[in-house]
Design a protein around this motif. Structure first.
Motif, PDB file in Angstrom:
ATOM      1  N   VAL A   1       3.792  12.463  18.503  1.00 38.13           N
ATOM      2  CA  VAL A   1       5.225  12.634  18.245  1.00 38.13           C
ATOM      3  C   VAL A   1       5.402  13.661  17.132  1.00 38.13           C
ATOM      4  N   SER A   2       6.601  14.239  17.038  1.00 37.56           N
ATOM      5  CA  SER A   2       6.842  15.227  15.995  1.00 37.56           C
ATOM      6  C   SER A   2       6.802  14.588  14.610  1.00 37.56           C
ATOM      7  N   ALA A   3       7.339  13.381  14.477  1.00 36.27           N
ATOM      8  CA  ALA A   3       7.381  12.705  13.184  1.00 36.27           C
ATOM      9  C   ALA A   3       7.531  11.211  13.391  1.00 36.27           C
ATOM     10  N   THR A   4       7.266  10.453  12.349  1.00 33.70           N
ATOM     11  CA  THR A   4       7.444   9.003  12.366  1.00 33.70           C
ATOM     12  C   THR A   4       8.253   8.586  11.147  1.00 33.70           C
ATOM     13  N   TYR A   5       9.336   7.849  11.382  1.00 33.84           N
ATOM     14  CA  TYR A   5      10.139   7.259  10.312  1.00 33.84           C
ATOM     15  C   TYR A   5       9.883   5.759  10.367  1.00 33.84           C
ATOM     16  N   ALA A   6       9.232   5.221   9.353  1.00 36.64           N
ATOM     17  CA  ALA A   6       8.801   3.824   9.462  1.00 36.64           C
ATOM     18  C   ALA A   6       8.439   3.245   8.110  1.00 36.64           C
ATOM     19  N   THR A   7       8.313   1.936   8.103  1.00 37.02           N
ATOM     20  CA  THR A   7       7.688   1.241   6.996  1.00 37.02           C
ATOM     21  C   THR A   7       6.207   1.572   6.987  1.00 37.02           C
ATOM     22  N   ASP A   8       5.636   1.765   5.819  1.00 35.41           N
ATOM     23  CA  ASP A   8       4.186   1.829   5.705  1.00 35.41           C
ATOM     24  C   ASP A   8       3.686   0.388   5.851  1.00 35.41           C
ATOM     25  N   ASN A   9       3.292   0.037   7.065  1.00 36.32           N
ATOM     26  CA  ASN A   9       2.957  -1.357   7.352  1.00 36.32           C
ATOM     27  C   ASN A   9       1.716  -1.842   6.614  1.00 36.32           C
ATOM     28  N   THR A  10       0.773  -0.929   6.355  1.00 34.34           N
ATOM     29  CA  THR A  10      -0.390  -1.318   5.563  1.00 34.34           C
ATOM     30  C   THR A  10       0.036  -1.682   4.147  1.00 34.34           C
ATOM     31  N   GLU A  11       0.930  -0.881   3.578  1.00 29.45           N
ATOM     32  CA  GLU A  11       1.429  -1.160   2.234  1.00 29.45           C
ATOM     33  C   GLU A  11       2.256  -2.442   2.207  1.00 29.45           C
ATOM     34  N   ALA A  12       3.070  -2.669   3.240  1.00 26.91           N
ATOM     35  CA  ALA A  12       3.846  -3.908   3.297  1.00 26.91           C
ATOM     36  C   ALA A  12       2.925  -5.126   3.293  1.00 26.91           C
ATOM     37  N   GLY A  13       1.854  -5.059   4.090  1.00 23.09           N
ATOM     38  CA  GLY A  13       0.880  -6.150   4.096  1.00 23.09           C
ATOM     39  C   GLY A  13       0.195  -6.306   2.752  1.00 23.09           C
ATOM     40  N   ARG A  14      -0.115  -5.166   2.111  1.00 21.86           N
ATOM     41  CA  ARG A  14      -0.784  -5.214   0.810  1.00 21.86           C
ATOM     42  C   ARG A  14       0.103  -5.870  -0.244  1.00 21.86           C
ATOM     43  N   LEU A  15       1.391  -5.542  -0.220  1.00 19.39           N
ATOM     44  CA  LEU A  15       2.332  -6.159  -1.156  1.00 19.39           C
ATOM     45  C   LEU A  15       2.313  -7.681  -1.015  1.00 19.39           C
ATOM     46  N   LEU A  16       2.362  -8.144   0.235  1.00 20.60           N
ATOM     47  CA  LEU A  16       2.369  -9.589   0.469  1.00 20.60           C
ATOM     48  C   LEU A  16       1.059 -10.217   0.021  1.00 20.60           C
ATOM     49  N   GLY A  17      -0.062  -9.571   0.369  1.00 22.20           N
ATOM     50  CA  GLY A  17      -1.361 -10.114  -0.008  1.00 22.20           C
ATOM     51  C   GLY A  17      -1.557 -10.176  -1.511  1.00 22.20           C
ATOM     52  N   ALA A  18      -1.154  -9.121  -2.217  1.00 20.04           N
ATOM     53  CA  ALA A  18      -1.308  -9.094  -3.668  1.00 20.04           C
ATOM     54  C   ALA A  18      -0.458 -10.189  -4.318  1.00 20.04           C
ATOM     55  N   TYR A  19       0.722 -10.419  -3.763  1.00 18.66           N
ATOM     56  CA  TYR A  19       1.588 -11.467  -4.306  1.00 18.66           C
ATOM     57  C   TYR A  19       0.974 -12.853  -4.092  1.00 18.66           C
ATOM     58  N   ILE A  20       0.518 -13.124  -2.892  1.00 19.85           N
ATOM     59  CA  ILE A  20      -0.080 -14.434  -2.600  1.00 19.85           C
ATOM     60  C   ILE A  20      -1.323 -14.658  -3.460  1.00 19.85           C
ATOM     61  N   LYS A  21      -2.120 -13.619  -3.623  1.00 18.88           N
ATOM     62  CA  LYS A  21      -3.309 -13.730  -4.475  1.00 18.88           C
ATOM     63  C   LYS A  21      -2.913 -14.104  -5.900  1.00 18.88           C
ATOM     64  N   ALA A  22      -1.868 -13.448  -6.422  1.00 21.50           N
ATOM     65  CA  ALA A  22      -1.407 -13.751  -7.777  1.00 21.50           C
ATOM     66  C   ALA A  22      -0.898 -15.178  -7.884  1.00 21.50           C
ATOM     67  N   ARG A  23      -0.214 -15.650  -6.854  1.00 16.97           N
ATOM     68  CA  ARG A  23       0.304 -17.019  -6.865  1.00 16.97           C
ATOM     69  C   ARG A  23      -0.841 -18.046  -6.837  1.00 16.97           C
TER      70      ARG A  23
END
Length: 340
Positions: free
Chosen positions: A141-163
Motif C-alpha cells: 500500500v502507499s501508506a498506513t495510518y494506524a496504531t503502532d500495535n507493538t507499542e500498544a501491547g508493550r504499554l499494556l505489558g509494562a503496566y501489568i509488570k509494574a502492577r
C-alpha cells in the motif's frame, strides 16, 4: 506528518494531543476548495473494513463518511462478512475499482491474502491506504495510518509488570488468529513489556479467540480447568475477548487475584476499567485513521501526491490505578475520548 518511529510514552501522549489539532484542521475545510474526481465531480473514496458491525469499524466508517462529506465528496463503504473474510474484502476492492474510486482505505483482515487485489487497484491508478492494520509487506500500500500495535501491547505489558511488582507472572493469553498481523504485533509487544520471552514457562496457556467474547470465554474456561488458581495475568487481544475471559474468571471466583488487560479504548471498555473488571486498556484513535486517510485520498485526487510510510495515530494507556513512571489517563479522560 513525520514518518513513524517507535514512540516513548511522552511521544504517544503527544500524538494523541496532535490528533485533536489535526482533526480540527481537516474539518475546517470547505466544499468550495474540495478536490474533484477524474470526471470533474466529487471525489469517490472507498472504504473496506473487516466487518460491518464491530463498533470499532462502525466508528471508522462514520468518521470517514463525515470527513468526506464535509468537503462535498463521497465515501463508499464495504466490508467483509466477518473478521478474517479475506475473499469478501477482495470482492469489495474489485467492486470499488469498477466504481471508479480515486482511493481505497482498507483494514485488511489478512495481511498477505489481499495483496493481489491491492496491486491491481494501484495499477489502475487508485491510491490504496491501509488503516488500523498493516499489510505484509507493508509497502504494497502507499501508506498506513494506524496504531503502532507493538507499542500498544508493550504499554499494556509494562503496566501489568509494574502492577505485579516482585510477583512472578503466570499468564494466560487470549489471542487473535495467527494469520492476523495485529494479533501477532500486540502479543509480541505485550510480552516485551512484561519482559517475558515467547517460550517462557510463565505463559501457562493460550487460546485463539478471533477477538470474540464467546470464544474467549470458552477458551479461558478450558485453560482454567488445567491451570486453576496459578494464573494472575490474562492478556487479551481486544476488549470483547477481555470480557469473555473476565466472565470465565468470575465463574471461578478468581477475579480478585488476576489482572485482566486489553487493547481497544471503546467506551464500553473504558467503563469496564472504571468498574474494576479490567486493570487497564490501551486506547486507539480510529477517528484519526479515518480523517487522515480521507484527507490523503483527497490530496491524491487534487495533486497526484501519494502519502508514504507508516503514520502512527497514537495510543494511550487508560487506568484508574496509575503507576510511577508510566504515562496514563484515567477513565474520566477515557470516557471523553473513547469510541463506540
Amino acid at each position: 506528518m513525520k514518518q513513524f518511529s517507535r514512540p516513548g510514552l511522552a511521544v504517544v501522549a503527544a500524538a494523541a494531543s496532535l490528533s485533536i489539532a489535526l482533526t480540527g484542521c481537516t474539518e475546517s475545510r470547505t466544499v468550495e476548495s474540495a478536490p474533484v474526481g477524474a470526471d470533474g465531480g466529487p471525489v469517490k473514496i472507498g472504504l473496506v473494513t473487516k466487518t460491518e458491525t464491530n463498533p470499532y469499524f462502525v466508528k471508522l466508517r462514520e468518521e470517514a463518511t463525515a470527513a468526506a462529506e464535509a468537503n462535498g465528496n463521497e465515501l463508499i463503504a464495504l466490508s467483509g462478512k466477518f473478521d478474517g473474510d479475506n475473499d469478501g474484502q477482495i470482492a469489495a476492492v474489485e467492486n470499488l475499482v469498477q466504481q471508479g474510486v480515486s482511493g481505497i482505505l482498507i483494514t485488511p483482515s489478512n495481511a498477505t491474502g489481499i495483496l493481489d487485489a491491492i496491486e491491481k487497484a494501484e495499477a489502475a491508478g487508485i491510491v490504496v491506504i491501509a488503516l488500523d492494520t498493516e499489510t505484509d509487506p507493508a509497502d504494497v500500500v502507499s501508506a498506513t495510518y494506524a496504531t503502532d500495535n507493538t507499542e500498544a501491547g508493550r504499554l499494556l505489558g509494562a503496566y501489568i509488570k509494574a502492577r505485579l511488582g516482585d510477583t512472578q507472572p503466570q499468564i494466560l493469553t487470549m489471542d487473535l488468529d495467527p494469520s492476523a498481523s495485529v494479533g501477532v504485533q500486540r502479543r509480541t509487544g505485550f510480552l516485551e513489556g512484561m519482559g517475558v520471552p515467547e517460550d517462557s514457562p510463565d505463559i501457562l496457556g493460550s487460546a485463539i479467540t478471533q477477538g470474540d467474547q464467546t470464544k474467549a470465554q470458552q477458551g479461558a474456561e478450558n485453560l482454567l480447568q488445567r491451570v486453576g488458581e496459578q494464573v494472575n495475568v490474562v492478556y487479551n487481544i481486544n476488549e470483547p475477548a477481555a470480557r469473555g475471559s473476565y466472565q470465565a474468571l468470575k465463574d471461578r471466583n478468581l477475579t480478585d487475584r488476576v489482572l485482566v488487560g486489553a487493547i481497544d479504548g471503546s467506551c464500553e471498555g473504558v467503563q469496564d476499567v472504571a468498574d474494576g473488571e479490567f486493570a487497564a486498556t490501551v486506547m486507539q484513535f480510529p477517528k484519526e485513521m479515518a480523517v487522515q486517510g480521507v484527507a490523503a485520498v483527497e490530496t491524491y485526487a487534487a495533486t497526484g501526491e501519494k502519502p508514504s510510510g507508516f503514520i502512527d495515530t497514537g495510543a494511550m494507556l487508560i487506568t484508574d490505578d496509575p503507576v510511577d513512571g508510566m504515562e496514563s489517563q484515567d477513565t474520566a479522560w477515557g470516557a471523553e475520548n473513547c469510541w463506540g
